[in-house]
Design a protein around this motif. Sequence first.
Motif, PDB file in Angstrom:
ATOM      1  N   HIS A 210       0.675  -0.982   0.025  1.00 28.91           N
ATOM      2  CA  HIS A 210       0.008  -0.116   0.140  1.00 28.91           C
ATOM      3  C   HIS A 210       0.735   1.156  -0.056  1.00 28.91           C
ATOM      4  O   HIS A 210       1.880   1.323   0.611  1.00 28.91           O
ATOM      5  CB  HIS A 210      -1.000   0.093   1.354  1.00 28.91           C
ATOM      6  N   ASN A 211       0.303   2.055  -0.636  1.00 29.39           N
ATOM      7  CA  ASN A 211       0.975   3.506  -0.420  1.00 29.39           C
ATOM      8  C   ASN A 211       0.672   4.009   1.093  1.00 29.39           C
ATOM      9  O   ASN A 211      -0.534   4.136   1.572  1.00 29.39           O
ATOM     10  CB  ASN A 211       0.435   4.561  -1.349  1.00 29.39           C
ATOM     11  N   PRO A 212       1.685   4.323   1.932  1.00 27.21           N
ATOM     12  CA  PRO A 212       1.675   4.546   3.413  1.00 27.21           C
ATOM     13  C   PRO A 212       0.678   5.778   3.560  1.00 27.21           C
ATOM     14  O   PRO A 212       0.139   5.881   4.692  1.00 27.21           O
ATOM     15  CB  PRO A 212       2.985   4.563   3.956  1.00 27.21           C
ATOM     16  N   ILE A 213       0.726   6.904   2.699  1.00 28.63           N
ATOM     17  CA  ILE A 213       0.130   8.094   2.982  1.00 28.63           C
ATOM     18  C   ILE A 213      -1.634   7.795   3.081  1.00 28.63           C
ATOM     19  O   ILE A 213      -2.283   8.023   3.956  1.00 28.63           O
ATOM     20  CB  ILE A 213       0.389   8.965   2.123  1.00 28.63           C
ATOM     21  N   GLY A 214      -1.766   7.025   1.610  1.00 21.53           N
ATOM     22  CA  GLY A 214      -3.118   6.558   1.655  1.00 21.53           C
ATOM     23  C   GLY A 214      -3.736   5.509   2.622  1.00 21.53           C
ATOM     24  O   GLY A 214      -4.829   5.792   3.150  1.00 21.53           O
ATOM     25  N   LEU A 215      -2.745   4.511   2.977  1.00 20.14           N
ATOM     26  CA  LEU A 215      -3.343   3.511   4.068  1.00 20.14           C
ATOM     27  C   LEU A 215      -3.294   4.204   5.378  1.00 20.14           C
ATOM     28  O   LEU A 215      -4.163   3.882   6.191  1.00 20.14           O
ATOM     29  CB  LEU A 215      -2.146   2.476   4.063  1.00 20.14           C
ATOM     30  N   ALA A 216      -2.599   5.244   5.752  1.00 16.65           N
ATOM     31  CA  ALA A 216      -2.565   5.989   6.840  1.00 16.65           C
ATOM     32  C   ALA A 216      -4.054   6.613   7.063  1.00 16.65           C
ATOM     33  O   ALA A 216      -4.729   6.385   8.179  1.00 16.65           O
ATOM     34  CB  ALA A 216      -1.786   7.040   7.261  1.00 16.65           C
TER      35      ALA A 216
ATOM     36  N   ALA B  39       6.185   5.500   8.857  1.00 22.13           N
ATOM     37  CA  ALA B  39       5.585   6.660   8.380  1.00 22.13           C
ATOM     38  C   ALA B  39       4.145   6.812   8.582  1.00 22.13           C
ATOM     39  O   ALA B  39       3.662   8.132   8.807  1.00 22.13           O
ATOM     40  CB  ALA B  39       5.650   6.458   6.631  1.00 22.13           C
ATOM     41  N   MET B  40       3.434   5.712   8.703  1.00 16.92           N
ATOM     42  CA  MET B  40       1.965   6.084   9.143  1.00 16.92           C
ATOM     43  C   MET B  40       1.957   6.603  10.684  1.00 16.92           C
ATOM     44  O   MET B  40       0.866   7.379  10.742  1.00 16.92           O
ATOM     45  CB  MET B  40       1.232   4.613   8.903  1.00 16.92           C
ATOM     46  N   ARG B  41       2.724   6.113  11.387  1.00 18.58           N
ATOM     47  CA  ARG B  41       2.739   6.528  12.914  1.00 18.58           C
ATOM     48  C   ARG B  41       2.949   8.154  12.709  1.00 18.58           C
ATOM     49  O   ARG B  41       2.239   8.632  13.288  1.00 18.58           O
ATOM     50  CB  ARG B  41       3.650   5.790  13.557  1.00 18.58           C
TER      51      ARG B  41
ATOM     52  N   PHE C 282       8.377  12.821   6.608  1.00 17.88           N
ATOM     53  CA  PHE C 282       9.061  11.508   6.665  1.00 17.88           C
ATOM     54  C   PHE C 282      10.004  11.097   5.732  1.00 17.88           C
ATOM     55  O   PHE C 282       9.742  11.675   4.421  1.00 17.88           O
ATOM     56  CB  PHE C 282       7.986   9.966   6.648  1.00 17.88           C
ATOM     57  N   HIS C 283      11.460  10.831   5.821  1.00 19.27           N
ATOM     58  CA  HIS C 283      12.308  10.843   5.070  1.00 19.27           C
ATOM     59  C   HIS C 283      13.076   9.458   5.122  1.00 19.27           C
ATOM     60  O   HIS C 283      13.690   9.449   6.106  1.00 19.27           O
ATOM     61  CB  HIS C 283      13.261  12.015   4.999  1.00 19.27           C
ATOM     62  N   GLY C 284      12.811   8.462   4.423  1.00 20.61           N
ATOM     63  CA  GLY C 284      13.399   7.159   4.588  1.00 20.61           C
ATOM     64  C   GLY C 284      13.841   6.587   3.346  1.00 20.61           C
ATOM     65  O   GLY C 284      13.766   7.354   2.209  1.00 20.61           O
ATOM     66  N   ARG C 285      14.076   5.139   3.120  1.00 20.08           N
ATOM     67  CA  ARG C 285      14.715   4.619   1.945  1.00 20.08           C
ATOM     68  C   ARG C 285      13.570   4.455   1.023  1.00 20.08           C
ATOM     69  O   ARG C 285      13.772   4.411  -0.176  1.00 20.08           O
ATOM     70  CB  ARG C 285      15.451   3.152   2.561  1.00 20.08           C
ATOM     71  N   PHE C 286      12.193   3.879   1.615  1.00 17.06           N
ATOM     72  CA  PHE C 286      11.289   3.692   0.683  1.00 17.06           C
ATOM     73  C   PHE C 286      10.239   4.781   0.468  1.00 17.06           C
ATOM     74  O   PHE C 286       9.489   4.656  -0.301  1.00 17.06           O
ATOM     75  CB  PHE C 286      10.720   2.404   1.056  1.00 17.06           C
TER      76      PHE C 286
ATOM     77  N   ASP D 224       9.406   8.837   1.239  1.00 12.68           N
ATOM     78  CA  ASP D 224       9.739  10.205   1.469  1.00 12.68           C
ATOM     79  C   ASP D 224       8.839  11.296   1.263  1.00 12.68           C
ATOM     80  O   ASP D 224       8.245  11.290  -0.136  1.00 12.68           O
ATOM     81  CB  ASP D 224      11.022  10.191   0.511  1.00 12.68           C
ATOM     82  N   PHE D 225       8.570  12.175   2.126  1.00 13.18           N
ATOM     83  CA  PHE D 225       7.658  13.150   1.980  1.00 13.18           C
ATOM     84  C   PHE D 225       7.919  14.371   2.905  1.00 13.18           C
ATOM     85  O   PHE D 225       8.154  14.404   4.022  1.00 13.18           O
ATOM     86  CB  PHE D 225       6.064  12.736   2.016  1.00 13.18           C
ATOM     87  N   ASP D 226       7.739  15.570   2.432  1.00  9.51           N
ATOM     88  CA  ASP D 226       7.802  16.702   3.103  1.00  9.51           C
ATOM     89  C   ASP D 226       6.551  16.891   4.100  1.00  9.51           C
ATOM     90  O   ASP D 226       5.529  16.214   3.856  1.00  9.51           O
ATOM     91  CB  ASP D 226       8.216  18.034   2.397  1.00  9.51           C
ATOM     92  N   PRO D 227       6.826  17.927   4.612  1.00  5.87           N
ATOM     93  CA  PRO D 227       5.312  18.148   5.767  1.00  5.87           C
ATOM     94  C   PRO D 227       3.986  18.094   4.871  1.00  5.87           C
ATOM     95  O   PRO D 227       3.999  18.865   3.974  1.00  5.87           O
ATOM     96  CB  PRO D 227       5.660  19.524   6.369  1.00  5.87           C
ATOM     97  N   ILE D 228       3.161  17.523   5.535  1.00  2.00           N
ATOM     98  CA  ILE D 228       1.853  17.270   4.965  1.00  2.00           C
ATOM     99  C   ILE D 228       0.760  17.509   6.357  1.00  2.00           C
ATOM    100  O   ILE D 228       0.881  17.153   7.127  1.00  2.00           O
ATOM    101  CB  ILE D 228       1.662  15.754   4.209  1.00  2.00           C
ATOM    102  N   TRP D 229      -0.438  17.902   5.604  1.00  2.00           N
ATOM    103  CA  TRP D 229      -1.538  17.726   6.542  1.00  2.00           C
ATOM    104  C   TRP D 229      -2.521  16.447   6.126  1.00  2.00           C
ATOM    105  O   TRP D 229      -2.600  16.242   4.826  1.00  2.00           O
ATOM    106  CB  TRP D 229      -2.650  18.851   6.235  1.00  2.00           C
ATOM    107  N   SER D 230      -2.857  15.636   6.952  1.00  2.00           N
ATOM    108  CA  SER D 230      -3.884  14.382   6.682  1.00  2.00           C
ATOM    109  C   SER D 230      -4.662  14.074   7.768  1.00  2.00           C
ATOM    110  O   SER D 230      -4.280  13.891   8.789  1.00  2.00           O
ATOM    111  CB  SER D 230      -3.060  13.501   6.360  1.00  2.00           C
ATOM    112  N   TRP D 231      -5.674  14.405   7.670  1.00  2.00           N
ATOM    113  CA  TRP D 231      -6.949  14.099   8.601  1.00  2.00           C
ATOM    114  C   TRP D 231      -7.962  13.158   7.815  1.00  2.00           C
ATOM    115  O   TRP D 231      -7.865  13.125   6.676  1.00  2.00           O
ATOM    116  CB  TRP D 231      -7.843  15.303   9.394  1.00  2.00           C
ATOM    117  N   PRO D 232      -8.693  12.142   8.729  1.00  2.00           N
ATOM    118  CA  PRO D 232      -8.766  12.462  10.189  1.00  2.00           C
ATOM    119  C   PRO D 232      -7.722  11.755  10.755  1.00  2.00           C
ATOM    120  O   PRO D 232      -6.861  10.873  10.131  1.00  2.00           O
ATOM    121  CB  PRO D 232     -10.124  11.414  10.268  1.00  2.00           C
ATOM    122  N   LYS D 233      -7.509  11.981  11.919  1.00  2.00           N
ATOM    123  CA  LYS D 233      -6.676  11.148  12.871  1.00  2.00           C
ATOM    124  C   LYS D 233      -7.297   9.820  13.649  1.00  2.00           C
ATOM    125  O   LYS D 233      -8.822  10.141  13.541  1.00  2.00           O
ATOM    126  CB  LYS D 233      -5.784  12.107  13.944  1.00  2.00           C
ATOM    127  N   PRO D 234      -6.638   8.857  13.900  1.00  2.00           N
ATOM    128  CA  PRO D 234      -7.550   7.809  14.439  1.00  2.00           C
ATOM    129  C   PRO D 234      -8.304   8.364  15.747  1.00  2.00           C
ATOM    130  O   PRO D 234      -7.643   9.305  16.597  1.00  2.00           O
ATOM    131  CB  PRO D 234      -6.437   6.926  14.768  1.00  2.00           C
TER     132      PRO D 234
END
Length: 277
Positions: free
Chosen positions: A89-95, A142-144, A154-158, A160-170
């Motif tokens: 899954h794309n982690p941004i979408g799955l989050a 990344a999801m956490r 988040f900046h990792g090996r797989f 990588d994204f600059d600051p984002i807004w994403s709601w809802p939170k759990p």
Amino acid sequence: MEHGVVTFLTDYGIDGPTLASAVEERGLDAVFLCEHTHIPTSRQSAWHGGAELPRRYSHTLDPFVALAAMATVTERIALGTAVSLVLQHNPIGLAKTVASVDRIANGRFELGVGPGWNREEMANHGIDPSTRTARMLEHIAAMREIWENDEAEFHGRFVDFDPIWSWPKPASAPPILIGGEGPTVLDRVLEHGDAWLPRGATPDQVEALAPRLAELRSRAGDAGREDITVTLFAGDVDKLVLEAAERAGIHRVLFLLPDGDTDVVLPYLDQYVAALR
């Protein structure tokens, strides 16, 4: 010890809301769903259960969509995945998906994860199978970040994204259950998870987990963690398995339901409940 079920919810079997309602009405504690996005026809990857892959593997509903529907007809039971192949899954979408399901479930969602076994399935998602565990762990991290921060970065090996807004939170931090029984799985549980999700279909297999459970608790205590639980992914209802799980201090047992229609699944569920009495 809590008791629940795990199943492959399919397009030819019992529907999710009917199953979830039946589980809650019978006093059980949880329903977990398996996941495969698809099954390649090549069948090169060996399946642990034998040569022929059961039909259910290629007919599974999306577990997150199904669990959201199941959440609307229940109030008490835990709802989760066992396991989600998060690396596919794309982690941004799955989050966002996980947070949305958890909101609908009022904080009852649990995310069981595993790296998977079907290399061709991973390859169809553009994933090098040799990186599957590392990618899974990075997706979790990344999801956490997205769940816990208003401006997540988040900046990792797989990933990588600059600051984002994403709601809802759990509604609450979804527990991460790390699946597997390999030699380094306890390291992954302690570093990336909230709980362990091993398999154990026979009394001997459950007994073999006991020293590892003791090690997990000891290491968790040394790290100042006392909240790590263990959910057992079991097979058929077996009194000896339940007794072994109780002795080992396992928190919850999930028994595998068949992938049939209502006339098949509900009697099996009743047999399970009767066996627990």
